[in-house]
Motif scaffolding. Sequence first.
Motif, mmCIF file in Angstrom:
data_model
loop_
_atom_site.group_PDB
_atom_site.id
_atom_site.type_symbol
_atom_site.label_atom_id
_atom_site.label_comp_id
_atom_site.label_asym_id
_atom_site.label_seq_id
_atom_site.Cartn_x
_atom_site.Cartn_y
_atom_site.Cartn_z
ATOM 1 N N LYS A 1 0.385 -1.602 -0.662
ATOM 2 C CA LYS A 1 0.306 0.356 -0.139
ATOM 3 C C LYS A 1 0.746 1.214 0.410
ATOM 4 O O LYS A 1 2.037 1.363 0.704
ATOM 5 N N ARG A 2 0.700 2.489 -1.032
ATOM 6 C CA ARG A 2 1.343 3.521 -0.637
ATOM 7 C C ARG A 2 0.192 4.303 0.544
ATOM 8 O O ARG A 2 -0.762 4.895 0.264
ATOM 9 N N VAL A 3 0.755 4.772 1.519
ATOM 10 C CA VAL A 3 -0.088 5.063 2.980
ATOM 11 C C VAL A 3 1.069 6.390 2.728
ATOM 12 O O VAL A 3 2.052 6.389 3.297
ATOM 13 N N TRP A 4 0.382 7.931 3.096
ATOM 14 C CA TRP A 4 1.279 8.433 3.798
ATOM 15 C C TRP A 4 0.808 9.082 5.050
ATOM 16 O O TRP A 4 0.026 9.125 4.641
ATOM 17 N N LEU A 5 1.592 9.352 5.944
ATOM 18 C CA LEU A 5 1.355 9.234 7.135
ATOM 19 C C LEU A 5 1.673 11.071 7.587
ATOM 20 O O LEU A 5 3.078 11.563 7.425
ATOM 21 N N PHE A 6 0.602 12.041 7.719
ATOM 22 C CA PHE A 6 1.039 13.364 8.512
ATOM 23 C C PHE A 6 0.556 13.583 10.023
ATOM 24 O O PHE A 6 -0.292 12.679 10.924
ATOM 25 N N GLN A 7 1.094 14.517 10.756
ATOM 26 C CA GLN A 7 0.919 14.695 12.062
ATOM 27 C C GLN A 7 -0.017 15.892 12.336
ATOM 28 O O GLN A 7 0.641 17.488 11.172
ATOM 29 N N SER A 8 -1.624 16.383 12.948
ATOM 30 C CA SER A 8 -1.976 17.592 12.842
ATOM 31 C C SER A 8 -2.180 17.247 14.018
ATOM 32 O O SER A 8 -3.331 16.847 15.261
ATOM 33 N N GLY A 9 -1.989 18.358 14.895
ATOM 34 C CA GLY A 9 -1.731 18.191 16.572
ATOM 35 C C GLY A 9 -1.565 17.109 17.133
ATOM 36 O O GLY A 9 -0.062 16.435 17.425
ATOM 37 N N GLU A 10 -2.463 16.001 17.682
ATOM 38 C CA GLU A 10 -1.883 15.284 18.602
ATOM 39 C C GLU A 10 -2.309 13.951 17.739
ATOM 40 O O GLU A 10 -2.163 12.696 17.884
ATOM 41 N N GLN A 11 -3.254 14.329 16.695
ATOM 42 C CA GLN A 11 -3.462 13.327 15.567
ATOM 43 C C GLN A 11 -2.769 12.641 14.070
ATOM 44 O O GLN A 11 -2.111 13.873 13.759
ATOM 45 N N GLU A 12 -2.774 12.118 14.482
ATOM 46 C CA GLU A 12 -2.374 10.618 12.721
ATOM 47 C C GLU A 12 -3.357 10.636 11.662
ATOM 48 O O GLU A 12 -4.297 10.681 12.483
ATOM 49 N N ILE A 13 -3.030 11.545 10.596
ATOM 50 C CA ILE A 13 -3.660 11.280 9.442
ATOM 51 C C ILE A 13 -2.887 10.142 8.699
ATOM 52 O O ILE A 13 -1.907 10.696 7.805
ATOM 53 N N LEU B 1 1.889 21.511 2.089
ATOM 54 C CA LEU B 1 1.173 20.721 3.396
ATOM 55 C C LEU B 1 2.178 20.985 4.785
ATOM 56 O O LEU B 1 2.361 20.053 5.385
ATOM 57 N N ASP B 2 2.744 22.500 4.439
ATOM 58 C CA ASP B 2 3.749 22.551 5.381
ATOM 59 C C ASP B 2 3.391 22.232 7.295
ATOM 60 O O ASP B 2 4.182 22.109 7.810
ATOM 61 N N LYS B 3 2.418 22.615 7.082
ATOM 62 C CA LYS B 3 1.357 22.839 8.570
ATOM 63 C C LYS B 3 1.589 21.569 8.631
ATOM 64 O O LYS B 3 0.742 21.533 10.609
ATOM 65 N N TYR B 4 1.478 20.272 8.048
ATOM 66 C CA TYR B 4 1.330 18.979 8.420
ATOM 67 C C TYR B 4 2.929 18.161 8.348
ATOM 68 O O TYR B 4 2.836 17.777 7.016
ATOM 69 N N PRO B 5 2.831 18.122 9.414
ATOM 70 C CA PRO B 5 4.143 17.666 9.645
ATOM 71 C C PRO B 5 4.670 16.378 8.770
ATOM 72 O O PRO B 5 3.403 15.422 9.296
ATOM 73 N N VAL B 6 5.273 15.730 8.180
ATOM 74 C CA VAL B 6 4.922 13.735 8.021
ATOM 75 C C VAL B 6 5.781 13.164 8.905
ATOM 76 O O VAL B 6 6.977 13.705 9.576
ATOM 77 N N ILE B 7 4.887 12.080 8.744
ATOM 78 C CA ILE B 7 5.447 10.803 9.839
ATOM 79 C C ILE B 7 6.361 9.775 8.961
ATOM 80 O O ILE B 7 5.880 8.755 8.222
ATOM 81 N N PRO B 8 7.435 9.661 9.502
ATOM 82 C CA PRO B 8 7.905 9.534 10.815
ATOM 83 C C PRO B 8 9.030 11.010 10.612
ATOM 84 O O PRO B 8 9.041 10.795 9.109
ATOM 85 N N GLN B 9 8.651 11.992 11.373
ATOM 86 C CA GLN B 9 9.328 12.897 11.458
ATOM 87 C C GLN B 9 11.174 13.794 11.183
ATOM 88 O O GLN B 9 11.440 14.201 10.725
ATOM 89 N N GLY B 10 11.946 12.122 11.407
ATOM 90 C CA GLY B 10 12.929 11.945 11.006
ATOM 91 C C GLY B 10 14.180 10.667 10.962
ATOM 92 O O GLY B 10 13.409 10.270 12.456
ATOM 93 N N LEU B 11 14.226 10.095 10.098
ATOM 94 C CA LEU B 11 15.113 9.143 9.759
ATOM 95 C C LEU B 11 16.710 9.191 10.475
ATOM 96 O O LEU B 11 17.290 10.456 9.738
ATOM 97 N N PRO B 12 17.574 8.061 11.301
ATOM 98 C CA PRO B 12 18.766 8.525 11.192
ATOM 99 C C PRO B 12 19.272 7.678 10.056
ATOM 100 O O PRO B 12 18.790 7.040 9.159
ATOM 101 N N ILE B 13 20.027 8.539 9.500
ATOM 102 C CA ILE B 13 21.501 7.767 8.213
ATOM 103 C C ILE B 13 22.347 7.815 8.995
ATOM 104 O O ILE B 13 22.969 8.150 9.952
#
Length: 184
Positions: free
Chosen positions: A86-98, A145-157
């Motif tokens: 599946k191609r699913v993109w996740l976003f953060q909106s306050g405490e909610q995950e979209i 959509l810069d008001k909706y941070p992408v999840i995960p917000q950071g991945l280690p390199i």
Amino acid sequence: AFLALYPDIRLQIHMSSDRVNLVEEEMDLAIRLGHLEDSSLKARKLGESHSVMCASPQYLAEHGSIEHPSELEQHNCLSFRVRPGKRVWLFQSGEQEISVKVEGNLQVNSVSMLQKLAVQSVGVILVPEWAVREALEQRKLVIVLDKYPVIPQGLPIHAVFTENRQMPAKVRVLVDYLVSKMSA
């Protein structure tokens, strides 16, 4: 820039989205994005990768702006794919995950190809910020959509290397260089 600093060093680079066995492939080092699996490899964190969603100004002018993640369902979302699913993109909106199931007419296993396609107004992409930094600076792409941070917000390199081998000096110099550039 690294080779200009160290002109006597010779590099051989192998680009792949697959996990390469360093011992079998006789490689000194791999750069891996994401959380590392338990293994016999040693690792040094280089930094973090943060994803951004972007499109060309022309694409947005032709297809409309995107104000909420749910609107992505009406857009051509180009995906980075190395495995089916599946191609699913996740976003953060306050405490909610979209969670948004996205569709698009193209999937590729190259971040640089996604960047080129987005610049050509083919669709919307979700990629590491470092991969599109120059296109963003040149306004060939804009963040969506810069008001909706992408999840995960950071991945280690990480730079990973085998534990049972002495790290060659040229590899240590390269890793130190990468750490300095990623922390700058």
